[in-house]
Design a protein around this motif. Structure first.
Motif, short mmCIF file in Angstrom:
data_model
loop_
_atom_site.label_atom_id
_atom_site.label_comp_id
_atom_site.label_asym_id
_atom_site.label_seq_id
_atom_site.Cartn_x
_atom_site.Cartn_y
_atom_site.Cartn_z
N THR A 252 40.40 48.56 44.71
CA THR A 252 40.07 47.24 45.25
C THR A 252 38.60 46.91 44.99
N ASN A 253 37.75 47.95 44.93
CA ASN A 253 36.35 47.75 44.56
C ASN A 253 36.22 47.84 43.04
N PRO A 254 35.13 47.34 42.47
CA PRO A 254 34.97 47.41 41.02
C PRO A 254 34.95 48.84 40.48
N ARG A 279 39.31 42.29 42.24
CA ARG A 279 39.31 41.08 43.06
C ARG A 279 39.01 39.85 42.21
N ALA A 280 38.03 39.98 41.34
CA ALA A 280 37.68 38.85 40.48
C ALA A 280 38.77 38.57 39.45
N ALA A 281 39.39 39.66 38.96
CA ALA A 281 40.42 39.50 37.93
C ALA A 281 41.79 39.21 38.52
N HIS A 282 41.93 39.39 39.86
CA HIS A 282 43.22 39.23 40.54
C HIS A 282 44.28 40.14 39.91
N ARG A 283 43.84 41.33 39.52
CA ARG A 283 44.78 42.27 38.92
C ARG A 283 44.26 43.69 39.11
N THR A 284 45.06 44.52 39.76
CA THR A 284 44.70 45.92 39.91
C THR A 284 45.20 46.70 38.70
N MET A 285 44.60 47.86 38.47
CA MET A 285 45.00 48.70 37.35
C MET A 285 45.34 50.09 37.85
N THR A 286 46.29 50.74 37.19
CA THR A 286 46.66 52.10 37.53
C THR A 286 45.69 53.07 36.85
N ASP A 287 45.78 54.35 37.24
CA ASP A 287 44.95 55.37 36.59
C ASP A 287 45.20 55.40 35.09
#
Length: 428
Positions: A252-254, A279-287
């Motif tokens: 959730t943090n950069p 948050r800025a990209a509105h997209r989380t990423m997996t490992d």
């Protein structure tokens, strides 16, 4: 057995040894100022004259720091002469023998260590680096020093003026059965001018005032108060001979990765940065996605001065990962990323390494590191932590700054000798 006149001691050291007869005896001041040697000699003299009742204890942050800071000096014949032959300790053991007396060694890294003191009765205690111990442990230790004439001997470098040791003990010395001695570098006549100059170069800002001047001063304002965009930001990079990556993991943090290079000009450069702010990209990423993105960034990176025919790609010698991101380190290894290692996350020492490199004109940031350039001016001490006597940075907008700290501090053994090397003026 112990002839103080035969040892290389200053008048201040001798005075403190002879007068260390209070219940609490505390040596504080700058690094390498002679306080540790004086305190150890006073403690050993007390051991030699102690009665049979009560335990003798040595405490420190860990067993390893006790071995390094207490027993290595005690067993050095150059420092302690014939006395060194009567100091016996096996590395890793929790007991030692000093002048035939059994001494118990206790590491006190956190408040749980307080339980190791409960139920015992002590007559002598030695504390290494007292400010690094939990206050509850110190209080419990004093309570256990209940044999008539019991004494505590302690050393420390200065910390915040609001630290519990300063506020609760040093500032109340007149009310307590306490004697304290303040040491500065000048109190150690055995140091060469060259060594003093080298040591002084390694400490800047807050740490210089504490570790060199021996002052109990507060951390306030900007952490990197020497930061100057006009001096530290570059538009060009020299030829780089070694690359490393520092990586601060975030979901959730950069997420931030800094490519750090050691140039052929013997300077450090933050060459480039890869960041993802979910948050800025509105997209989380997996490992797995982070791993692939990191690999793509390194495979596509090109030195700014590289010619059009130069193939892209850089292979860092090591990638230093946020120690809390164990799963991501596993993912990098599974994906064949070489040289993955846990970053050294000692925050205070890491900040000091970055500050020293910046102040010495040794560390520069390329203009492409936009996230880092945004964070550096605002990277500040937490005022609430300062009120508690702690030095902690504010945990906001610090992800690229943390990634830089991981890379710079974990590689300090590679570049620290350059702090005192003569440098020509930097040309962009």
């Amino acid at each position: 057995m112990l002839d103080l006149d035969a040892l290389p001691l200053s008048r201040k050291q001798l005075r403190s040894i002879g007068r260390a007869t209070a219940r609490i005896n505390l040596w504080h001041g700058s690094v390498r100022s002679g306080k540790t040697i004086a305190s150890l000699l006073a403690f050993v003299i007390a051991v030699a004259t102690a009665g049979p009742s009560g335990l003798i204890i040595i405490c420190g942050r860990s067993l390893q720091t006790i071995e390094r800071n207490v027993f290595e000096p005690l067993q050095d014949a150059a420092l302690f002469g014939p006395l060194a032959r009567h100091i016996h300790h096996t590395r890793g053991a929790t007991t030692a023998t000093i002048l035939g007396r059994t001494v118990h060694l206790i590491g006190a890294a956190d408040t749980r260590a307080e339980g190791r003191l409960r139920g015992l009765t002590a007559q002598l205690a030695y504390v290494d680096e007292a400010t690094l111990l939990p206050e509850g442990f110190w209080t419990q230790l004093l309570a256990r020093l209940s044999v008539p004439g019991a004494r505590l001997y302690a050393t420390t470098n200065p910390d915040s003026p609001r630290h519990w040791l300063k506020a609760g003990y040093l500032d109340r010395a007149a009310e307590l059965n306490l004697r304290a001695w303040h040491f500065k570098l000048a109190d150690n006549p055995s140091l060469s001018p060259e060594y003093v100059a080298d040591l002084s170069a390694e400490y800047v800002g807050l740490w210089r005032r504490r570790m060199i001047d021996g002052a109990w001063v507060v951390a306030e304002g900007a952490i990197y108060d020497m930061w100057d965009e006009r001096a530290h930001v570059v538009t060009e990079l020299p030829e780089i001979r070694t690359y490393w990556v520092g990586l601060d993991y975030g979901t959730t943090n950069p997420f931030s990765a800094i490519l750090l290079g050691l140039g052929t000009d013997d300077r450090l450069y933050a060459c480039d940065e890869w960041r993802h702010d979910s948050r800025a990209a509105h997209r989380t990423m997996t490992d797995a996605q982070y791993s692939a993105a990191l690999r793509a960034w390194l495979d596509e990176w090109r030195h700014p001065s590289a010619g059009p025919g130069t193939p892209p790609g850089v292979a860092p010698e090591w990638t230093f990962v946020d120690p809390s991101a164990a799963s991501f380190s596993t993912q990098l290894w599974a994906d064949g990323h070489q040289g993955v290692a846990r970053a050294n996350n000692d925050v205070s020492d890491g900040i000091r390494s970055v500050a020293a490199a910046l102040a010495a004109g040794l560390l520069f940031v390329h203009e492409s590191c936009t996230g880092l350039l945004t964070e550096m001016p605002g990277y500040s001490w937490d005022p609430k932590a300062t009120e508690r006597g702690e030095d902690k940075p504010l945990k906001v907008n610090d992800h690229s700054a943390d990634a830089l700290r991981y890379a710079v501090h974990t590689t300090a053994h590679e570049w620290r000798h350059l702090l005192t090397a003569p440098k020509e003026a930097h040309d962009e």
